[in-house]
Write a protein that holds these residues in place. Structure first.
Motif, short mmCIF file in Angstrom:
data_model
loop_
_atom_site.label_atom_id
_atom_site.label_comp_id
_atom_site.label_asym_id
_atom_site.label_seq_id
_atom_site.Cartn_x
_atom_site.Cartn_y
_atom_site.Cartn_z
N ILE A 19 0.84 -1.21 0.00
CA ILE A 19 0.00 0.00 0.00
C ILE A 19 0.87 1.25 0.00
CG2 ILE A 19 -1.61 1.35 1.40
CD1 ILE A 19 -2.94 -1.29 2.18
N GLU A 23 0.86 3.91 -3.09
CA GLU A 23 0.53 5.32 -2.92
C GLU A 23 1.69 6.21 -3.38
OE1 GLU A 23 -0.49 5.49 1.20
OE2 GLU A 23 -2.60 4.99 0.83
N TYR A 54 -7.64 -2.56 -1.61
CA TYR A 54 -7.09 -1.25 -1.24
C TYR A 54 -8.21 -0.26 -0.94
CZ TYR A 54 -4.89 3.32 -1.73
OH TYR A 54 -4.48 4.61 -1.52
N ASN A 55 -9.24 -0.22 -1.78
CA ASN A 55 -10.34 0.72 -1.58
C ASN A 55 -11.14 0.36 -0.32
OD1 ASN A 55 -9.68 2.11 -3.90
ND2 ASN A 55 -11.04 0.89 -5.21
N SER A 58 -9.01 1.44 2.63
CA SER A 58 -8.95 2.90 2.72
C SER A 58 -10.23 3.48 3.31
CB SER A 58 -8.69 3.51 1.33
OG SER A 58 -7.45 3.05 0.82
#
Length: 375
Positions: A19, A23, A54-55, A58
């Motif tokens: 991650i 990013e 990931y979404n 997040s």
């Protein structure tokens, strides 16, 4: 993965590194990748799968959202109560002839067994049915001899036994009776703990040191075993056992004798002995005797088979007795200790019999008291 916390922590650590790196690529600060396509290619990951996790992470900030999720009813873990209920339903159906469920067969097939269970509201796959039967130690090739009774009066005999047990009074006794053997006394194999470099072996050809036969009765309400050794399996030995039970249970008003369909359990000589006892019982007040025979070919319902299984696994497996007398002394001690244990723990109803035996001391249509591996 969730069962191993070390693997789980390592998995989450790797995800957090990815991650951070992802990013950095998105913000243009990465020195290793110029675009996210190179990032996906280098790590061998699917872009859609990576963005999904990931979404989700997040949005929530929860580490658990990085772990793989199992979906669908096939992955649902059943509770212990559900597993026990499914096992009981399978063997309750399996112990009755297929004709009781409307199938013109003498042995069960998995497809028909699944269909019969579905009609009673129990939904199981063929694989689950096979797993339940295999876990109990049975094979389909042995179904004719072990699992299914062909007695046309199976249901009526079974209902009679269950009716007696439901109404059994404190001054009555219900005895499960059977014979164990003949068993040869010789060196026997089995699983054992050995030192490094030691191979446990059993000679293929051995000279028997003799044989033994145990004639025994188990009283279900007290878990007490009465036994002796016989030369043969015949009516005379059963009458000898009956005399012992009458002598040791004078405090009871009625004795119920339950056994399988062996010829010496239903001979005319035995019937006359029981009738003469009942005539004298009217005068002397001694216990009356009634029989509650099991269906033919239904040894799996005979509760004393569980006791024999535990005795064999504790006393005979891995044994190498020097004589028949030594083997008998070991068996006598086993039954004596077992009886003493249940005299001191009479409230242990529903738990497994002491000694590692296979089933509980309760009559149940779904029970498998006869262990196919005990000899």
């Amino acid at each position: 993965m969730r069962a191993d916390r070390t693997v789980e922590r390592t998995y989450l650590h790797q995800w957090r590194l990815l991650i951070v790196e992802y990013e950095a690529v998105k913000s243009g600060k990465s020195t290793a990748f110029t675009n996210v396509r190179d990032f996906y290619t280098h790590h061998g990951t699917c872009s859609q799968t990576f963005r999904k996790y990931y979404n989700r992470y997040s949005a929530s900030g929860l580490a658990s959202d990085l772990l793989p999720r199992r979906r669908g009813p096939k992955h649902r873990v059943k509770s212990e109560a559900e597993v026990a209920e499914a096992r009981g339903a399978v063997f309750k159906m399996l112990h009755s002839p297929p004709s009781d469920a409307g199938f013109n067969r003498v042995t069960w097939k998995r497809a028909e067994l699944q269909q019969a269970l579905k009609a009673t509201g129990v939904l199981l796959s063929k694989r689950n049915i096979q797993s339940i039967i295999k876990a109990a130690g049975y094979r389909w090739l042995k179904a004719r001899q072990v699992l299914t009774s062909k007695d046309p009066e199976y249901r009526s005999k079974l209902d009679n036994v269950k009716s007696i047990l439901r109404g059994l009074r404190s001054d009555e006794g219900f005895f499960s009776i059977d014979e164990f053997g003949p068993v040869a006394v010789l060196k026997r194999g089995g699983r054992r703990l050995v030192a490094p470099g030691v191979n446990a072996t059993v000679p293929q050809w051995q000279r028997s040191k003799g044989t033994l036969i145990i004639t025994a009765a188990l009283e279900l309400s007290t878990n007490q075993v009465t036994h002796f050794y016989s030369e043969k399996k015949n009516t005379a030995e059963i009458i000898k056992l009956l005399d012992q039970l009458l002598a040791r249970n004078r405090h009871l008003t009625r004795l119920y004798l339950s056994w399988d369909a062996a010829s010496w359990h239903m001979s005319n000589q035995l019937v006359r002995r029981i009738e003469s006892n009942n005539v004298m019982a009217e005068v002397t007040g001694s216990p009356r005797v009634e029989t509650a025979p099991l269906p033919a070919g239904a040894q799996f319902l005979n509760v004393i088979e569980a006791v024999f299984s535990g005795m064999a696994r504790a006393i005979l497996h891995n044994s190498d007795y020097s004589s028949v007398g030594e083997a008998k002394r070991a068996i006598d001690r086993y039954f004596a200790e077992r009886n003493e244990y249940f005299r001191e723990h009479r409230k242990r109803a529903g738990n497994k019999i002491w000694g590692g035996e296979r089933e509980t001391t309760a009559f149940s249509e779904s029970s498998n008291h006869k262990d196919p591996r005990y000899r």
